[in-house]
Design an enzyme around this catalytic site. Structure first.
Site, short mmCIF file in Angstrom:
data_model
loop_
_atom_site.label_atom_id
_atom_site.label_comp_id
_atom_site.label_asym_id
_atom_site.label_seq_id
_atom_site.Cartn_x
_atom_site.Cartn_y
_atom_site.Cartn_z
N LYS A 172 -5.01 -15.42 -12.28
CA LYS A 172 -6.39 -15.69 -11.85
C LYS A 172 -7.27 -14.48 -12.11
CE LYS A 172 -5.40 -16.42 -7.53
NZ LYS A 172 -5.66 -16.69 -6.13
N LYS B 77 -9.82 -8.55 -8.94
CA LYS B 77 -10.55 -7.29 -8.94
C LYS B 77 -9.83 -6.21 -9.72
CE LYS B 77 -13.06 -7.55 -4.60
NZ LYS B 77 -13.17 -7.06 -3.24
N LYS C 270 0.83 -1.21 0.00
CA LYS C 270 0.00 0.00 0.00
C LYS C 270 0.86 1.26 0.00
CE LYS C 270 -3.78 -1.91 -0.52
NZ LYS C 270 -4.42 -2.79 0.45
#
Ligand code: TRP
Length: 362
Positions: free
Chosen positions: A225, A228, A143
């Site tokens: 995969k 989001k 982050k």
């Protein structure tokens, strides 16, 4: 009324009394269910990977465990300070989870911000969490890289809040993927430190192991995969309309087909079969397997079939989610009921915590 001789003292009991006694025994058995807790971040739309990787298992778990499924709206503030958008996401994520099979009469489905006891436990656990270990957490470091302009303290203590989410219900199992293992490890450490310093209150939460049930949902571009944040066109969302599903599936990467019979499949073709395995009938899958092995496969036909089967799977969930999302009265009832149940469990724990820490002054 004739009674039946039973009970410890051999008294005659009326059927009503027996019924009541068995109900009490039953209620106690119900209570014995092991506790499962998981959090859902209300950012982004749910996709097929969320469904087969997590949600489908939550739906199964709600039958056998005492489940607490929480929408982590406080956690979202660490990265998404726009609360107007957050509000809509919270409603949508609730609706999508219910549409996908979470039954609010079975599982406790609630919002984090409706349970203030979590904030109290978070504050207390913060004193047992060290700056050094928080700074070393991989999600924190990521982050910091992603939003260097907003490295807030909430981001740093994200794992402490997550530990509070779990420990407030004394949860035993936490069904989460690999990316959350470090947070879970930290929750165990905080629980241990608390227990060691103030007395045994918290069980140490473990990851729930789904074993075979964990299905891999590859993305449509053959790379990794469904997720989001990455390539949105390679991910199928539970909110995608039929036309969009067709477009995405038809764009999936293929080639001219195998050159010799029974060849191994390249990754991107293997992925199409994996996706078919999730939603198509065995007869359809077998047909395309045979075609592949005989070098007669037509990928256009295969993708058409896959698209229609995906639509058959996704569209009822999408439509249900839309109608739930528009029914604010129902959603409010769900949130109220969830909050009441979650707070009951949270209050019981926070009482024990205050006692253990001698913070119960009167
Ligand atoms: N951090 C989790 C995620 O990013 C969401 C979450 C919040 C969570 N609180 C939790 C998961 C408690 C499990 C238990 O997906």
């Amino acid at each position: 009324m004739p009674g039946i001789r039973c009970g410890m003292n051999g008294n005659y009991q009326t059927p009503a009394a027996i019924l009541q006694a068995s109900f009490l025994i039953f209620a106690r058995m119900e209570k014995k269910k092991e506790i499962v807790m998981s959090g859902i971040r209300p950012t982004g739309f749910l996709h097929l990977g969320n469904y087969f990787g997590a949600l489908m298992n939550y739906v199964k778990m709600q039958e056998e465990y005492e489940c607490y499924f929480m929408v982590a709206d406080w956690h979202s503030l660490t990265t998404h300070p726009d609360t107007k958008e957050l509000r809509n996401s919270v409603f949508r994520v609730l609706a999508e989870n219910i549409a996908a099979g979470i039954n609010p009469d079975k599982a406790c489905l609630y919002l984090q911000s409706n349970v203030p006891e979590i904030a109290e436990l978070y504050l207390l656990l913060n004193m047992l969490a060290y700056k050094g270990e928080l700074e070393k957490t991989s999600t924190f470091k990521e982050k910091v890289r992603l939003q260097p302009e907003n490295v807030n303290a909430g981001l740093l203590t994200y794992p402490v809040l997550q530990a509070a989410d779990i420990l407030i219900h004394k949860a035993k199992y936490v069904p989460v993927g690999k990316d959350q293992q470090q947070h879970l490890e930290m929750a165990r450490n905080f629980a241990q430190r608390f227990n060691h310093r103030y007395g045994e209150i918290f069980p140490e939460p473990e990851a729930f192991n789904f074993g075979e049930a964990l299905l891999k949902v590859p993305s449509l571009d053959g790379a990794g995969k469904m997720s989001k944040s990455e390539n949105q066109f390679a991910t199928l969302y539970l909110s995608d309309d039929d036309e969009l599903i067709r477009k995405k599936v038809m764009k999936a990467k293929t080639d001219n087909g195998p050159a010799s019979p029974d060849s191994p499949k390249p990754d991107y073709i293997e992925n199409l079969f994996l996706l078919m395995n999730l939603v198509s009938e065995p007869s359809a899958i077998n047909k395309f397997e045979d075609d592949y092995n005989r070098c007669t496969i037509r990928y256009g036909d295969m993708k058409k079939q896959l698209a229609e089967d995906m639509i058959r799977f996704i569209s009822p969930i999408r439509e249900k989610a839309e109608s739930i999302c528009n029914d604010k009265k129902y959603l409010t009832e769900v949130m109220e009921k969830g909050a009441a149940k979650a707070r009951k469990s949270a209050k019981a724990t926070i009482e024990l915590v205050r006692q253990a820490m001698s913070l119960n002054y009167f």
